[in-house]
Write a protein that holds these residues in place. Structure first.
Motif, PDB file in Angstrom:
ATOM      1  N   VAL A 190      14.610  42.632  36.868  1.00 29.61           N
ATOM      2  CA  VAL A 190      14.103  43.703  37.724  1.00 29.61           C
ATOM      3  C   VAL A 190      15.202  44.709  38.053  1.00 29.61           C
ATOM      4  N   LEU A 191      16.407  44.216  38.320  1.00 32.48           N
ATOM      5  CA  LEU A 191      17.519  45.110  38.630  1.00 32.48           C
ATOM      6  C   LEU A 191      17.864  45.998  37.434  1.00 32.48           C
ATOM      7  N   GLU A 192      17.853  45.426  36.252  1.00 31.98           N
ATOM      8  CA  GLU A 192      18.129  46.211  35.045  1.00 31.98           C
ATOM      9  C   GLU A 192      17.069  47.289  34.850  1.00 31.98           C
ATOM     10  N   ILE A 198      13.783  39.824  45.855  1.00 30.02           N
ATOM     11  CA  ILE A 198      14.207  40.740  44.789  1.00 30.02           C
ATOM     12  C   ILE A 198      14.068  42.186  45.261  1.00 30.02           C
ATOM     13  N   LEU A 199      12.980  42.486  45.950  1.00 33.97           N
ATOM     14  CA  LEU A 199      12.789  43.851  46.448  1.00 33.97           C
ATOM     15  C   LEU A 199      13.901  44.238  47.422  1.00 33.97           C
ATOM     16  N   ASP A 212      10.188  39.085  32.967  1.00 37.59           N
ATOM     17  CA  ASP A 212       9.666  38.333  34.103  1.00 37.59           C
ATOM     18  C   ASP A 212      10.065  39.014  35.410  1.00 37.59           C
ATOM     19  N   TYR A 213       9.081  39.483  36.174  1.00 35.74           N
ATOM     20  CA  TYR A 213       9.390  40.160  37.436  1.00 35.74           C
ATOM     21  C   TYR A 213       9.874  39.188  38.517  1.00 35.74           C
ATOM     22  N   ALA A 247      18.993  47.108  48.812  1.00 33.82           N
ATOM     23  CA  ALA A 247      20.402  46.962  49.186  1.00 33.82           C
ATOM     24  C   ALA A 247      21.323  47.662  48.194  1.00 33.82           C
ATOM     25  N   ARG A 248      20.891  47.768  46.944  1.00 33.51           N
ATOM     26  CA  ARG A 248      21.701  48.423  45.913  1.00 33.51           C
ATOM     27  C   ARG A 248      21.388  49.908  45.789  1.00 33.51           C
ATOM     28  N   GLY A 249      20.575  50.428  46.697  1.00 34.14           N
ATOM     29  CA  GLY A 249      20.341  51.865  46.737  1.00 34.14           C
ATOM     30  C   GLY A 249      19.191  52.375  45.903  1.00 34.14           C
ATOM     31  N   HIS A 250      18.357  51.476  45.360  1.00 30.28           N
ATOM     32  CA  HIS A 250      17.213  51.920  44.569  1.00 30.28           C
ATOM     33  C   HIS A 250      16.065  52.333  45.489  1.00 30.28           C
ATOM     34  N   ALA A 251      15.373  53.400  45.126  1.00 34.77           N
ATOM     35  CA  ALA A 251      14.194  53.836  45.875  1.00 34.77           C
ATOM     36  C   ALA A 251      13.019  52.941  45.492  1.00 34.77           C
ATOM     37  N   VAL A 252      12.429  52.276  46.480  1.00 36.16           N
ATOM     38  CA  VAL A 252      11.321  51.347  46.246  1.00 36.16           C
ATOM     39  C   VAL A 252      10.172  51.743  47.166  1.00 36.16           C
TER      40      VAL A 252
END
Length: 380
Positions: free
Chosen positions: A55-57, A76-77, A48-49, A82-87
């Motif tokens: 989503v984080l996993e 969520i985005l 589930d998005y 904030a956790r450093g993921h490229a989005v």
């Protein structure tokens, strides 16, 4: 180790990114909503998005996150960023595709021409707008609508009672978007791709034909489009992409009015139905370009392969069996037409695939594309 691109959403847009990713030597992973999705070939996770942990996993398994749709909650985005993921596109841009009222407000600040509009929360406000605009208007939910869903033409404020009741029951409140009923000659779409470092690339402006709120056909380039119209459409899309900080493909849906204006109708920050023709009609498809853009790779050339490309959606499909059951007759009848299927079970009005014909002659391309779509069982 190859670069890993993660796509949230397992629909046909994710499905059509797969060949492009393979050709570029990328590893593509998909967070699908359910088993047996269109993009099941690359679905590495089903979940589930709307769930932050899911989503984080998923994001932790890829190098960049992009999307098959715009429905992932903004909160969520922002956690991902904030956790450093490229989005890409990021939430600062995507919010304007997720919320039509925010989009209208921001485009107004940029001086972009749009239909006259208002945010309304009551029947009285809606009645006032109707009175000022000839007794007819287009009413839209601010979030979540697509393919004609969340859109209705109204002539009486009471027709919005059900939607207004939902707003009253929603703890977060909100508003509906009401717009003038535009007197338009036709609908157009301008696609642009932008990479984080700023490079942009545009395809020709195209004409789109809607039936029942769903895109039915696309003509590329838009027939009879003047050089000035093409330049204005390109400048509008470029301005929006740059000012909103869009990364990836942006589709700007436009009205060409009867008094020769271009008004922005909708935005989509992902590959879009109006760009499917590019798979067969452009040197670089929108799907390859989207992957290049979100990875900040040099963008590909968007020159056309032929003077005309015509894309026809296959809506509904055969009465029984699957779309592949009708392949024989369709492919034999028009061997130059390209068929793309979405791995979906046929259902009235559902997009189950599309076909594209390219030609030196527009009428020839239209005939051949429509012929194959009909043989595939489309609800033309």
């Amino acid at each position: 180790m190859s670069v890993r691109v993660g796509v949230i959403g397992g629909g046909q847009l994710a499905r059509m990114m797969i060949p492009a990713a393979v050709n570029l030597g990328l590893e593509i992973r998909v967070l699908a909503e359910n088993e047996g999705s269109s993009a099941q070939l690359a679905a590495t996770q089903v979940g589930d998005y709307h769930d932050p942990q899911t989503v984080l996993e998923f994001a932790s398994t890829v190098d960049v996150v992009t999307f098959d749709h715009e429905h992932v909650p903004e909160s969520i985005l922002r956690q991902l960023v904030a956790r450093g993921h490229a989005v890409h596109p990021g939430p600062d841009a995507l919010q304007f595709a997720q919320d039509k009222i925010r989009m209208r407000q921001r485009l107004g600040e940029l001086g972009v021409a749009m239909p006259e509009w208002a945010a309304v929360t009551s029947e009285d406000e809606l009645a006032e707008f109707l009175e000022a605009h000839g007794g007819e208007a287009v009413l839209k939910t601010a979030r979540g609508g697509y393919d004609g869903k969340g859109v209705r033409v109204i002539r009486d404020a009471a027709e919005a009672a059900d939607w207004l009741r939902i707003l009253d029951e929603d703890a977060n409140g909100g508003a509906l978007l009401v717009e003038e009923l535009v007197d338009f000659r036709r609908e157009l779409a301008q696609l642009v791709a932008r990479r984080p470092s700023g490079q942009v690339a545009l395809w020709p402006v195209v004409e789109t034909v809607q039936r029942g709120g769903v895109c039915s056909e696309v003509f590329a380039p838009a027939p009879g489009a003047s050089e000035r119209l093409a330049q204005v459409a390109a400048s509008i899309a470029t301005l929006i992409a740059e000012e909103l900080g869009v990364t990836g493909v942006l589709a700007v849906e436009l009205f060409e009015t009867t008094d020769d204006r271009l008004l922005v109708n909708e935005l989509a920050m992902r590959p879009h139905n109006s760009g499917h023709w590019s798979l067969d009609g452009s040197l670089t498809s929108q799907f390859e370009q989207h992957l290049r853009a979100v990875l900040d790779l040099p963008l590909g050339a968007t020159d056309v392969r032929a003077p005309w490309s015509v894309m026809v959606n296959v809506l509904g499909g055969p009465d029984s069996g699957s779309l592949t059951d009708t392949y024989g007759a369709a492919l034999a009848d028009q061997p130059t037409v390209k068929v793309h299927t979405y791995g979906k079970a046929p259902r009235p009005g559902r997009k189950v695939g599309h076909v594209t014909a390219v030609s030196d002659d527009l009428d020839d391309a239209v005939f051949r594309a429509r012929s194959v779509a009909a043989l595939l069982g489309s609800d033309l």
